[in-house]
Design a protein around this motif. Structure first.
Motif, PDB file in Angstrom:
ATOM      1  N   ASP A  63      10.721   7.560  18.538  1.00  0.00           N
ATOM      2  CA  ASP A  63      11.615   6.416  18.343  1.00  0.00           C
ATOM      3  C   ASP A  63      11.224   5.282  19.281  1.00  0.00           C
ATOM      4  OD1 ASP A  63      13.307   6.557  20.886  1.00  0.00           O
ATOM      5  OD2 ASP A  63      13.609   8.560  20.067  1.00  0.00           O
ATOM      6  N   GLU A  64      11.755   4.105  18.949  1.00  0.00           N
ATOM      7  CA  GLU A  64      11.495   2.898  19.728  1.00  0.00           C
ATOM      8  C   GLU A  64      12.843   2.337  20.141  1.00  0.00           C
ATOM      9  OE1 GLU A  64      11.083  -1.180  20.668  1.00  0.00           O
ATOM     10  OE2 GLU A  64      11.859  -0.625  18.706  1.00  0.00           O
ATOM     11  N   ASP A  65      12.914   1.742  21.344  1.00  0.00           N
ATOM     12  CA  ASP A  65      14.192   1.302  21.907  1.00  0.00           C
ATOM     13  C   ASP A  65      14.963   0.367  20.982  1.00  0.00           C
ATOM     14  OD1 ASP A  65      13.740   2.828  24.117  1.00  0.00           O
ATOM     15  OD2 ASP A  65      13.054   1.184  25.393  1.00  0.00           O
ATOM     16  N   ALA A  66      14.268  -0.541  20.299  1.00  0.00           N
ATOM     17  CA  ALA A  66      14.938  -1.508  19.415  1.00  0.00           C
ATOM     18  C   ALA A  66      15.082  -0.959  17.997  1.00  0.00           C
ATOM     19  CB  ALA A  66      14.169  -2.818  19.395  1.00  0.00           C
ATOM     20  N   ALA A  67      14.811   0.324  17.810  1.00  0.00           N
ATOM     21  CA  ALA A  67      14.938   0.992  16.500  1.00  0.00           C
ATOM     22  C   ALA A  67      13.998   0.418  15.458  1.00  0.00           C
ATOM     23  CB  ALA A  67      16.381   0.956  16.004  1.00  0.00           C
ATOM     24  N   ALA A  68      12.891  -0.221  15.915  1.00  0.00           N
ATOM     25  CA  ALA A  68      11.886  -0.681  14.953  1.00  0.00           C
ATOM     26  C   ALA A  68      11.115   0.501  14.377  1.00  0.00           C
ATOM     27  CB  ALA A  68      10.932  -1.658  15.629  1.00  0.00           C
ATOM     28  N   PHE A  69      11.107   1.616  15.089  1.00  0.00           N
ATOM     29  CA  PHE A  69      10.395   2.805  14.624  1.00  0.00           C
ATOM     30  C   PHE A  69      11.222   4.025  14.997  1.00  0.00           C
ATOM     31  CE2 PHE A  69       7.560   6.328  14.601  1.00  0.00           C
ATOM     32  CZ  PHE A  69       6.521   6.018  13.735  1.00  0.00           C
ATOM     33  N   VAL A  70      11.688   4.756  14.008  1.00  0.00           N
ATOM     34  CA  VAL A  70      12.432   5.994  14.238  1.00  0.00           C
ATOM     35  C   VAL A  70      12.047   6.976  13.147  1.00  0.00           C
ATOM     36  CG1 VAL A  70      14.691   7.099  14.395  1.00  0.00           C
ATOM     37  CG2 VAL A  70      14.389   4.776  15.262  1.00  0.00           C
ATOM     38  N   ASP A  71      11.487   8.095  13.524  1.00  0.00           N
ATOM     39  CA  ASP A  71      11.147   9.114  12.525  1.00  0.00           C
ATOM     40  C   ASP A  71      10.838  10.427  13.234  1.00  0.00           C
ATOM     41  OD1 ASP A  71      10.870  10.099   9.985  1.00  0.00           O
ATOM     42  OD2 ASP A  71       8.774   9.518   9.776  1.00  0.00           O
ATOM     43  N   ASP A 146      -3.731   2.076  19.894  1.00  0.00           N
ATOM     44  CA  ASP A 146      -3.575   3.264  20.741  1.00  0.00           C
ATOM     45  C   ASP A 146      -3.240   2.812  22.154  1.00  0.00           C
ATOM     46  OD1 ASP A 146      -6.194   3.068  22.321  1.00  0.00           O
ATOM     47  OD2 ASP A 146      -6.941   3.178  20.276  1.00  0.00           O
ATOM     48  N   ASP A 147      -2.532   3.689  22.851  1.00  0.00           N
ATOM     49  CA  ASP A 147      -2.109   3.370  24.205  1.00  0.00           C
ATOM     50  C   ASP A 147      -1.907   4.673  24.962  1.00  0.00           C
ATOM     51  OD1 ASP A 147      -1.435   1.858  26.383  1.00  0.00           O
ATOM     52  OD2 ASP A 147       0.353   0.944  25.494  1.00  0.00           O
ATOM     53  N   THR A 148      -1.912   4.562  26.287  1.00  0.00           N
ATOM     54  CA  THR A 148      -1.713   5.747  27.123  1.00  0.00           C
ATOM     55  C   THR A 148      -0.400   5.639  27.878  1.00  0.00           C
ATOM     56  OG1 THR A 148      -2.933   4.755  28.955  1.00  0.00           O
ATOM     57  CG2 THR A 148      -4.182   6.153  27.427  1.00  0.00           C
ATOM     58  N   GLY A 149       0.144   6.813  28.224  1.00  0.00           N
ATOM     59  CA  GLY A 149       1.387   6.860  28.972  1.00  0.00           C
ATOM     60  C   GLY A 149       1.589   8.251  29.557  1.00  0.00           C
ATOM     61  N   PRO A 150       2.608   8.410  30.375  1.00  0.00           N
ATOM     62  CA  PRO A 150       2.857   9.716  30.995  1.00  0.00           C
ATOM     63  C   PRO A 150       3.436  10.713  29.997  1.00  0.00           C
ATOM     64  CG  PRO A 150       4.587   8.173  31.607  1.00  0.00           C
ATOM     65  CD  PRO A 150       3.577   7.389  30.827  1.00  0.00           C
ATOM     66  N   VAL A 151       3.149  11.991  30.247  1.00  0.00           N
ATOM     67  CA  VAL A 151       3.734  13.092  29.495  1.00  0.00           C
ATOM     68  C   VAL A 151       4.152  14.159  30.499  1.00  0.00           C
ATOM     69  CG1 VAL A 151       1.449  14.154  29.099  1.00  0.00           C
ATOM     70  CG2 VAL A 151       3.381  14.765  27.624  1.00  0.00           C
ATOM     71  N   TYR A 152       5.306  14.793  30.261  1.00  0.00           N
ATOM     72  CA  TYR A 152       5.788  15.835  31.161  1.00  0.00           C
ATOM     73  C   TYR A 152       6.699  16.771  30.371  1.00  0.00           C
ATOM     74  CZ  TYR A 152       9.550  12.365  31.223  1.00  0.00           C
ATOM     75  OH  TYR A 152      10.510  11.453  30.851  1.00  0.00           O
ATOM     76  N   GLY A 153       6.870  17.976  30.887  1.00  0.00           N
ATOM     77  CA  GLY A 153       7.719  18.921  30.171  1.00  0.00           C
ATOM     78  C   GLY A 153       7.728  20.307  30.772  1.00  0.00           C
ATOM     79  N   LEU A 154       8.247  21.246  29.967  1.00  0.00           N
ATOM     80  CA  LEU A 154       8.410  22.649  30.360  1.00  0.00           C
ATOM     81  C   LEU A 154       7.798  23.539  29.294  1.00  0.00           C
ATOM     82  CD1 LEU A 154      12.225  22.511  31.226  1.00  0.00           C
ATOM     83  CD2 LEU A 154      10.350  22.506  32.873  1.00  0.00           C
ATOM     84  N   GLY A 155       7.385  24.728  29.724  1.00  0.00           N
ATOM     85  CA  GLY A 155       6.855  25.686  28.760  1.00  0.00           C
ATOM     86  C   GLY A 155       6.919  27.108  29.292  1.00  0.00           C
ATOM     87  N   MET A 156       6.563  28.037  28.423  1.00  0.00           N
ATOM     88  CA  MET A 156       6.480  29.437  28.824  1.00  0.00           C
ATOM     89  C   MET A 156       5.437  30.135  27.959  1.00  0.00           C
ATOM     90  SD  MET A 156       9.297  32.510  29.016  1.00  0.00           S
ATOM     91  CE  MET A 156      10.196  31.730  30.333  1.00  0.00           C
ATOM     92  N   ASP A 157       4.616  30.953  28.602  1.00  0.00           N
ATOM     93  CA  ASP A 157       3.657  31.806  27.909  1.00  0.00           C
ATOM     94  C   ASP A 157       4.082  33.256  28.072  1.00  0.00           C
ATOM     95  OD1 ASP A 157       2.082  29.756  27.029  1.00  0.00           O
ATOM     96  OD2 ASP A 157       0.555  29.949  28.584  1.00  0.00           O
ATOM     97  N   PHE A 175       5.528   5.547  26.096  1.00  0.00           N
ATOM     98  CA  PHE A 175       4.506   4.511  25.892  1.00  0.00           C
ATOM     99  C   PHE A 175       5.206   3.156  25.916  1.00  0.00           C
ATOM    100  CE2 PHE A 175       3.254   8.366  23.642  1.00  0.00           C
ATOM    101  CZ  PHE A 175       2.029   8.630  24.228  1.00  0.00           C
ATOM    102  N   ASN A 176       5.242   2.529  27.100  1.00  0.00           N
ATOM    103  CA  ASN A 176       5.891   1.235  27.263  1.00  0.00           C
ATOM    104  C   ASN A 176       4.955   0.117  26.820  1.00  0.00           C
ATOM    105  OD1 ASN A 176       8.208   2.438  28.351  1.00  0.00           O
ATOM    106  ND2 ASN A 176       7.320   2.418  30.414  1.00  0.00           N
ATOM    107  N   ASN A 177       5.503  -0.857  26.070  1.00  0.00           N
ATOM    108  CA  ASN A 177       4.725  -1.984  25.536  1.00  0.00           C
ATOM    109  C   ASN A 177       3.475  -1.460  24.834  1.00  0.00           C
ATOM    110  OD1 ASN A 177       3.976  -4.622  24.973  1.00  0.00           O
ATOM    111  ND2 ASN A 177       3.007  -4.939  26.970  1.00  0.00           N
ATOM    112  N   PHE A 178       3.692  -0.622  23.834  1.00  0.00           N
ATOM    113  CA  PHE A 178       2.604   0.069  23.151  1.00  0.00           C
ATOM    114  C   PHE A 178       1.540  -0.911  22.664  1.00  0.00           C
ATOM    115  CE2 PHE A 178       0.608   1.717  19.294  1.00  0.00           C
ATOM    116  CZ  PHE A 178       0.083   2.895  19.773  1.00  0.00           C
ATOM    117  N   ASP A 179       0.353  -0.787  23.199  1.00  0.00           N
ATOM    118  CA  ASP A 179      -0.821  -1.582  22.816  1.00  0.00           C
ATOM    119  C   ASP A 179      -0.512  -3.087  22.783  1.00  0.00           C
ATOM    120  OD1 ASP A 179      -3.549  -1.722  22.223  1.00  0.00           O
ATOM    121  OD2 ASP A 179      -3.207  -1.654  20.060  1.00  0.00           O
ATOM    122  N   GLY A 180       0.338  -3.543  23.709  1.00  0.00           N
ATOM    123  CA  GLY A 180       0.669  -4.961  23.796  1.00  0.00           C
ATOM    124  C   GLY A 180       1.594  -5.461  22.697  1.00  0.00           C
ATOM    125  N   SER A 181       2.220  -4.549  21.949  1.00  0.00           N
ATOM    126  CA  SER A 181       3.070  -4.941  20.820  1.00  0.00           C
ATOM    127  C   SER A 181       4.487  -5.316  21.248  1.00  0.00           C
ATOM    128  CB  SER A 181       3.159  -3.798  19.812  1.00  0.00           C
ATOM    129  OG  SER A 181       3.835  -2.685  20.398  1.00  0.00           O
TER     130      SER A 181
END
Length: 198
Positions: A63-71, A146-157, A175-181
């Motif tokens: 999703d995007e903060d302004a709801a321009a993209f939600v799926d 394309d753009d880069t940003g942080p990723v973080y989370g939890l898991g278990m094996d 992904f803040n300010n995705f590819d300058g958009s």
């Protein structure tokens, strides 16, 4: 007469071996009663050190903060990495590429590539962990880039066999300010993973 009878009886018994001298008497054998088995807890700890590679299937919500993209939609991917087991503490690195079946307003989320560090606790057959790293999101269609940003989370094996791991992972991508958009895209993924150790 009485003395003769007693003497004769003793002589006959000694001749037949019915009376044994005190020096030949053996101590009785005493056997201990059976005891219940003692439960010893399993202290086996798997060694998580080594390379692994596998695949995943899952679900993504973008999703995007302004709801321009939600799926939301399905994800699928491949990953590989290396873990080193220090005893109770496990640390490793992983590379992962996931395809997305997510689109909104003519824009398609095509893939996310990730480079992550994992730190976990060796709990025998289980390895709960936290992960953090960097992700690159690629899109096509109305918003191609394309753009880069942080990723973080939890898991278990979970060690299914000596060579197979089964696990799950939940990740948050930003992904803040995705590819300058000017669009700030967020993606949350949940995946089931299987990997082979070698």
């Amino acid at each position: 007469m009485k003395r003769l009878l007693v003497t004769s009886t003793v002589a006959v018994l000694m001749a037949n071996g019915s009376i044994v001298s005190a020096g030949n008497i053996e101590a009785p054998v005493v056997t201990a009663p059976p005891t219940a088995p003692v439960f010893v807890p399993d202290t086996y700890s798997n060694d998580w050190s080594g390379f692994y590679a596998g695949g995943s299937i899952g679900f993504a919500d973008v999703d995007e903060d302004a709801a321009a993209f939600v799926d939301s939609g399905a994800t699928y991917g491949v990953h590989g990495g290396y873990d080193y087991d220090f005893g109770n503490f496990v640390i490793g690195g992983e590379l992962e590429l996931s395809g997305f079946d997510v689109s909104s307003g003519g824009t398609n989320v095509e893939s996310v590539a990730r480079a992550k560090v994992r730190a976990g606790y060796d709990a025998g057959s289980y390895l709960p962990y936290v992960t953090v790293g960097v992700a690159q999101l690629s899109t096509g269609g109305a918003l191609t880039g394309d753009d880069t940003g942080p990723v973080y989370g939890l898991g278990m094996d979970y060690r299914l066999t000596d060579d197979i791991r089964l696990g799950g992972e939940i990740l948050k991508h930003e992904f803040n300010n995705f590819d300058g958009s000017g669009l700030d895209l967020d993606a949350t993924t949940a995946a089931v993973r299987m990997a082979f150790e070698f």
